[in-house]
Design an enzyme around this catalytic site. Structure first.
Site, mmCIF file in Angstrom:
data_model
loop_
_atom_site.group_PDB
_atom_site.id
_atom_site.type_symbol
_atom_site.label_atom_id
_atom_site.label_comp_id
_atom_site.label_asym_id
_atom_site.label_seq_id
_atom_site.Cartn_x
_atom_site.Cartn_y
_atom_site.Cartn_z
ATOM 1 C CG HIS A 193 47.299 13.416 33.108
ATOM 2 N ND1 HIS A 193 46.859 12.216 33.626
ATOM 3 C CD2 HIS A 193 46.223 13.968 32.481
ATOM 4 C CE1 HIS A 193 45.576 12.058 33.315
ATOM 5 N NE2 HIS A 193 45.171 13.103 32.633
ATOM 6 C CG ASP A 226 43.382 20.374 29.523
ATOM 7 O OD1 ASP A 226 42.392 20.278 28.781
ATOM 8 O OD2 ASP A 226 43.430 19.865 30.654
#
Length: 456
Positions: free
Chosen positions: A330, A389
């Site tokens: 991330h 995700d």
């Protein structure tokens, strides 16, 4: 259109080639002028360009000597830790509505206020009688995000106070959009199916007493049935996607476009355009496609074979050959993404109900293997872990949701955060957001038309 494309195809190709020569900027110039590409510093941290009270993301702490060190990520909605929020809202039907209230108004609602708020959203969850026929059914797009943006822009025409940017009017518009987004998404998908396959057109009117998550499942499924756990997990997904700081691409777009003084519908449509991108909201579909490839190439899920295949992905020899393991890492978080931590637990529960425990365990293995290989091959030392995700697409797959709805579902949640940030920008902004760009093109003289060379 196709005829014109063929007629001028060669011209377009030559013009593109000419433009590409003049558009390339020497990478060394970014260093020379100290340009923060992507509005990030040399360490990848976002450049501070605004203040917000809506949410906070933490990924680093300090050791005893005051040095910056990676820590498990935390996410706060209006100062409330998302882990505590999820734990406190466990078992309730309207967690997303509660999170929306918190984001919009800055505090947790009382039982009475939450009930009233849910009733309000239920009453607002309607569309103009002819909207589905005139807007959604006509020329449905192959991409649901484009369709959603078109619907939002069309709603402008149905609002007699569309350009009024007073706080009260923008709040009214925001509440309408929050309530209507599930219908816009589901009905657009139904229209797409009807026009592009042999599917029947079956549109269900929503029930006012249902939550946002329940409304999605109720209106999407032909039999209108869903389990309590299915609704609970989808509700949780909406909570976790509702907001993620003012610096994420689509929310920053909200601030930028709002600062120009434009209307709510134009602002939301711009944010939808940002969220559509595969580097932002479209990432969960790439995760699903990657796992499809993994299951096809390693059907027995044997760990050694998984390791070999993931290594090939990283070496640009497998899947889409980009070298990316989607769903891992991330831009902000280091050791962990709190949203992924939370969703992982609920994904396991849903996997048990759906009889997909083996696939869930495979994903855990992939996460562990990928973290090790990425750290080794990319020399990343801050920590690499699954992001939200990584599990959200798996949850949507288990719920039987069509993949073209995955990113729109992100928007159903994020409209809550966008609305809060739009109101915050209108309240505290005042100046149009206008960062600077350093011009680096060489000066040139104007040459009369008759004196120019053919290749000039």
């Amino acid at each position: 259109m196709e005829y014109l494309t063929k007629k001028y195809g060669q011209d377009i190709a030559e013009l593109t080639k000419a433009a590409s020569k003049s558009d390339v900027i020497n990478p060394k110039l970014y260093e020379k002028y100290d340009v923060k590409r992507g509005l990030r510093d040399i360490n990848g941290n976002g450049v501070i360009c605004g203040l917000t009270e809506i949410s906070e993301i933490t990924a680093f702490g300090k050791d005893a000597e005051g040095n910056k060190v990676p820590v498990n990520g935390e996410l706060y909605y209006r100062g409330v830790n998302i882990r505590d929020f999820v734990k406190g809202a466990a078992g309730r039907r309207f967690a997303f509505e509660e999170a929306t209230y918190l984001l919009l108004f800055g505090h947790l609602p009382s039982k009475e206020h939450l009930e009233r708020f849910c009733e309000l959203l239920g009453d607002l969850r309607v569309l103009h009688p002819n909207f589905v026929r005139d807007i959604i059914m006509k020329a449905p797009s192959k991409d649901m995000m484009n369709m959603l943006a078109r619907c939002v822009l069309s709603l402008y025409s149905y609002d007699p106070k569309a350009d009024n940017t007073s706080r009260r009017n923008v709040m009214r518009q925001s509440l309408h959009l929050i309530a209507q987004f599930p219908l816009l998404c589901v009905y657009s998908q139904k229209a797409y199916n009807y026009n592009n396959s042999d599917a029947s057109l079956c549109i269900h009117k929503p029930k006012k007493e249902l939550s946002t998550a329940e409304t999605i499942l109720y209106t999407l499924r032909d039999d209108m049935k869903f389990s309590q756990l299915e609704a609970q997990v989808l509700d949780l997904c909406l909570v976790l996607h509702a907001e993620h700081g003012g610096g994420n691409n689509s929310t920053f777009t909200t601030h930028v476009v709002t600062s120009s003084g434009t209307d709510t519908y134009s602002s939301v449509a711009a944010s939808l355009g940002s969220l559509k991108g595969p580097k932002h909201g479209g990432a969960n579909i790439k995760v699903c496609e990657m796992f499809d490839a993994i299951k096809e190439n390693v059907p027995d899920f044997e760990r050694g074979k998984l390791t070999d295949y993931i290594a090939k992905i990283l070496d640009k020899e497998a899947f889409d050959k980009t070298g990316l393991v989607y769903g891992m890492g991330h831009a902000v978080y280091s050791l962990s993404d709190p949203r992924a931590d939370i969703l992982k637990e609920f994904a396991e529960k849903l996997a048990v109900e759906k009889g997909m425990e083996k696939e869930y365990e495979m994903r855990k293995s992939v996460a562990d293997i990928a973290a090790e290989l990425i750290a080794e091959k990319r020399k990343i030392y801050k920590g690499v872990s699954p992001n939200v995700d990584f599990y959200s697409g798996f949850v949507y797959d288990m719920l039987g949701l069509p993949r073209e709805l995955y990113t729109p579902l992100f928007a159903v949640a994020r409209i809550a955060g966008w609305s809060a940030h739009r109101i915050e920008e209108l309240t505290n902004g005042g100046k149009i957001i206008r960062p600077g760009y350093q011009a680096v093109a060489k000066r040139q003289k104007y040459v009369p038309l008759e004196s120019r060379k053919l290749d000039q």
